[in-house]
Design a protein around this motif. Structure first.
Motif, mmCIF file in Angstrom:
data_model
loop_
_atom_site.group_PDB
_atom_site.id
_atom_site.type_symbol
_atom_site.label_atom_id
_atom_site.label_comp_id
_atom_site.label_asym_id
_atom_site.label_seq_id
_atom_site.Cartn_x
_atom_site.Cartn_y
_atom_site.Cartn_z
ATOM 1 N N ARG A 37 0.824 -1.203 0.000
ATOM 2 C CA ARG A 37 0.000 0.000 0.000
ATOM 3 C C ARG A 37 0.864 1.262 0.000
ATOM 4 N NH1 ARG A 37 -3.879 0.041 4.922
ATOM 5 N NH2 ARG A 37 -1.875 0.190 6.005
ATOM 6 N N ILE A 38 0.474 2.214 -0.842
ATOM 7 C CA ILE A 38 1.116 3.529 -0.849
ATOM 8 C C ILE A 38 0.301 4.432 0.078
ATOM 9 C CG2 ILE A 38 1.804 5.497 -2.253
ATOM 10 C CD1 ILE A 38 1.827 3.575 -4.671
ATOM 11 N N PRO A 39 0.858 4.848 1.213
ATOM 12 C CA PRO A 39 0.085 5.638 2.186
ATOM 13 C C PRO A 39 -0.313 6.997 1.612
ATOM 14 C CG PRO A 39 2.105 4.770 3.160
ATOM 15 C CD PRO A 39 2.216 4.564 1.687
ATOM 16 N N ASN A 40 -1.325 7.606 2.230
ATOM 17 C CA ASN A 40 -1.828 8.881 1.696
ATOM 18 C C ASN A 40 -0.865 10.037 1.898
ATOM 19 O OD1 ASN A 40 -2.163 9.235 4.437
ATOM 20 N ND2 ASN A 40 -4.404 9.187 4.387
ATOM 21 N N TYR A 41 0.160 9.867 2.764
ATOM 22 C CA TYR A 41 1.144 10.944 2.902
ATOM 23 C C TYR A 41 2.168 10.929 1.769
ATOM 24 C CZ TYR A 41 3.996 7.249 5.093
ATOM 25 O OH TYR A 41 4.675 6.090 5.355
ATOM 26 N N GLN A 42 2.151 9.886 0.947
ATOM 27 C CA GLN A 42 3.061 9.823 -0.188
ATOM 28 C C GLN A 42 2.515 10.674 -1.337
ATOM 29 O OE1 GLN A 42 5.961 8.432 -0.595
ATOM 30 N NE2 GLN A 42 6.168 6.657 0.754
ATOM 31 N N ARG A 43 3.402 11.339 -2.043
ATOM 32 C CA ARG A 43 2.985 12.131 -3.204
ATOM 33 C C ARG A 43 2.515 11.212 -4.326
ATOM 34 N NH1 ARG A 43 8.613 13.947 -6.225
ATOM 35 N NH2 ARG A 43 9.591 11.891 -6.208
ATOM 36 N N TYR A 45 2.345 9.835 -8.266
ATOM 37 C CA TYR A 45 3.418 9.441 -9.177
ATOM 38 C C TYR A 45 3.905 10.660 -9.961
ATOM 39 C CZ TYR A 45 5.857 6.713 -12.754
ATOM 40 O OH TYR A 45 6.806 6.189 -13.589
ATOM 41 N N LYS A 46 5.222 10.936 -9.889
ATOM 42 C CA LYS A 46 5.758 12.167 -10.473
ATOM 43 C C LYS A 46 6.891 11.933 -11.461
ATOM 44 C CE LYS A 46 3.129 15.052 -8.227
ATOM 45 N NZ LYS A 46 2.115 15.849 -8.938
ATOM 46 N N TRP A 47 7.103 10.694 -11.862
ATOM 47 C CA TRP A 47 8.200 10.448 -12.793
ATOM 48 C C TRP A 47 7.772 10.799 -14.212
ATOM 49 C CZ3 TRP A 47 11.865 5.719 -11.944
ATOM 50 C CH2 TRP A 47 12.593 5.934 -10.763
ATOM 51 N N LYS A 48 7.611 12.093 -14.467
ATOM 52 C CA LYS A 48 7.264 12.544 -15.808
ATOM 53 C C LYS A 48 8.493 12.614 -16.711
ATOM 54 C CE LYS A 48 3.437 15.437 -14.156
ATOM 55 N NZ LYS A 48 2.878 16.804 -14.132
ATOM 56 N N SER A 49 9.663 12.789 -16.065
ATOM 57 C CA SER A 49 10.888 12.982 -16.832
ATOM 58 C C SER A 49 11.324 11.682 -17.504
ATOM 59 C CB SER A 49 12.004 13.490 -15.905
ATOM 60 O OG SER A 49 13.251 13.381 -16.537
ATOM 61 N N SER A 50 11.585 11.740 -18.795
ATOM 62 C CA SER A 50 12.073 10.555 -19.493
ATOM 63 C C SER A 50 13.440 10.143 -18.971
ATOM 64 C CB SER A 50 12.146 10.816 -21.001
ATOM 65 O OG SER A 50 13.006 11.909 -21.279
ATOM 66 N N ASP A 51 14.209 11.104 -18.413
ATOM 67 C CA ASP A 51 15.516 10.783 -17.854
ATOM 68 C C ASP A 51 15.390 9.804 -16.697
ATOM 69 O OD1 ASP A 51 16.985 12.252 -19.594
ATOM 70 O OD2 ASP A 51 17.301 13.965 -18.266
ATOM 71 N N VAL A 94 4.604 1.092 1.738
ATOM 72 C CA VAL A 94 5.887 1.471 1.157
ATOM 73 C C VAL A 94 6.181 2.906 1.587
ATOM 74 C CG1 VAL A 94 4.763 2.061 -1.048
ATOM 75 C CG2 VAL A 94 7.235 1.760 -0.956
ATOM 76 N N VAL A 95 7.273 3.073 2.325
ATOM 77 C CA VAL A 95 7.659 4.375 2.865
ATOM 78 C C VAL A 95 8.564 5.116 1.887
ATOM 79 C CG1 VAL A 95 8.835 5.548 4.783
ATOM 80 C CG2 VAL A 95 7.429 3.525 5.229
ATOM 81 N N ASP A 96 9.417 4.376 1.227
ATOM 82 C CA ASP A 96 10.310 4.982 0.230
ATOM 83 C C ASP A 96 10.506 3.997 -0.909
ATOM 84 O OD1 ASP A 96 12.259 7.124 -0.593
ATOM 85 O OD2 ASP A 96 13.634 5.421 -0.478
ATOM 86 N N GLY A 97 10.344 4.479 -2.134
ATOM 87 C CA GLY A 97 10.540 3.630 -3.305
ATOM 88 C C GLY A 97 9.289 3.462 -4.144
ATOM 89 N N GLN A 98 8.206 4.179 -3.799
ATOM 90 C CA GLN A 98 6.956 3.965 -4.543
ATOM 91 C C GLN A 98 7.037 4.426 -5.988
ATOM 92 O OE1 GLN A 98 4.255 6.116 -5.622
ATOM 93 N NE2 GLN A 98 4.495 8.042 -4.519
ATOM 94 N N GLN A 99 7.889 5.428 -6.291
ATOM 95 C CA GLN A 99 8.025 5.866 -7.684
ATOM 96 C C GLN A 99 8.601 4.728 -8.540
ATOM 97 O OE1 GLN A 99 7.141 9.154 -8.742
ATOM 98 N NE2 GLN A 99 6.322 9.399 -6.687
ATOM 99 N N ARG A 100 9.607 4.045 -8.000
ATOM 100 C CA ARG A 100 10.205 2.921 -8.731
ATOM 101 C C ARG A 100 9.223 1.755 -8.847
ATOM 102 N NH1 ARG A 100 14.970 2.210 -4.922
ATOM 103 N NH2 ARG A 100 13.812 3.788 -3.780
ATOM 104 N N LEU A 101 8.519 1.449 -7.757
ATOM 105 C CA LEU A 101 7.567 0.338 -7.790
ATOM 106 C C LEU A 101 6.420 0.611 -8.758
ATOM 107 C CD1 LEU A 101 7.324 -0.653 -4.015
ATOM 108 C CD2 LEU A 101 8.541 -1.849 -5.838
ATOM 109 N N THR A 102 5.944 1.853 -8.794
ATOM 110 C CA THR A 102 4.875 2.201 -9.734
ATOM 111 C C THR A 102 5.369 2.079 -11.167
ATOM 112 O OG1 THR A 102 3.867 3.714 -8.126
ATOM 113 C CG2 THR A 102 3.262 4.014 -10.438
ATOM 114 N N ASN A 215 -1.101 11.273 -13.957
ATOM 115 C CA ASN A 215 0.340 11.241 -13.729
ATOM 116 C C ASN A 215 0.870 9.836 -13.824
ATOM 117 O OD1 ASN A 215 0.694 13.983 -13.355
ATOM 118 N ND2 ASN A 215 0.402 13.886 -11.149
ATOM 119 N N GLU A 216 0.048 8.852 -13.409
ATOM 120 C CA GLU A 216 0.526 7.476 -13.371
ATOM 121 C C GLU A 216 0.708 6.900 -14.760
ATOM 122 O OE1 GLU A 216 -1.754 6.454 -9.224
ATOM 123 O OE2 GLU A 216 -1.560 4.920 -10.737
#
Length: 218
Positions: A37-43, A45-51, A94-102, A215-216
């Motif tokens: 679960r991604i908690p509600n305090y997590q932002r 998905y923001k990986w818009k950058s192709s980099d 997940v406290v840290d790493g949700q951008q990668r997991l998503t 965003n996702e």
């Protein structure tokens, strides 16, 4: 992967760390095959950058053409939750790493569809022998099953099994079957749609508009 246990125990037992493959981490081992679960305090998905996405792709692909050595995807921090309901299963946060997991979940969804498309094309390849076709079909089936075990969880209640999204957000209501579960986040909704799709129809699957517009999906 660092794992934090959200329970009142002795300080030396608060944290555990270890190195795990994605299949070890998300397989049906030690966590009752429940969700992340991604908690509600997590932002969002923001990986818009192709980099950012390209760097993750490169780190994964780099070992495919060399030694097939494990790829380090960085530390991921989880917090185990105390039981707060009658559920047999408790998700881990997940406290840290949700951008990668998503991102990896989106990759996996796309790969499942593409590999299923390739499976359908194999029988129409006259240059392949029957043995070659059987081998390729088996390899593709194995790869698809591995990807499915990453994006889906299998919940069995009274001998009835349901495929459900493994990664979801706090606003999603993950229950023990597809009918009673309610998914509001675009990612979990997309995974559920694929879970409802017969494997033979994977090539026809299209990402829901919500994924493409949010965003996702970028």
């Amino acid at each position: 992967m660092n794992q934090s246990e959200g329970m009142a125990v002795l300080p030396e037992k608060n944290f555990e760390s270890g190195s795990h493959s994605l299949l070890e981490l998300f397989g049906d081992t030690g966590r009752d095959n429940w969700g992340v679960r991604i908690p509600n305090y997590q932002r969002n998905y923001k990986w818009k950058s192709s980099d950012q996405i390209s760097r993750l792709q490169s780190s994964i692909y780099s070992n495919f053409s060399t030694t097939l050595a494990p790829t380090f995807l960085g530390s991921i921090i989880f917090a185990e939750q105390s039981r707060t309901s009658a559920h047999k299963h408790i998700p881990i946060d997940v406290v840290d790493g949700q951008q990668r997991l998503t991102t990896l979940t989106l990759f996996s969804l796309a790969l499942i569809v593409k590999l299923a498309e390739q499976k359908q094309k194999i029988n129409g390849m006259p240059s392949l022998t029957p043995d070659d076709k059987d081998w390729l079909q088996n390899e593709l089936n194995r790869s698809i099953e591995d990807l499915e075990s990453f994006v889906f969880i299998t919940i069995t209640v009274q001998r009835i099994s349901s495929l459900l999204p493994r990664l979801f957000r706090t606003e999603d209501d993950l229950q023990e079957n597809q009918t009673s579960s309610q998914f509001k986040s675009p990612l979990a909704s997309a995974v559920l749609e694929l879970a409802k799709t017969e494997p033979s129809d994977y090539p026809k699957f299209e990402f829901p508009k919500a994924i493409k517009d949010s965003n996702e999906g970028e």
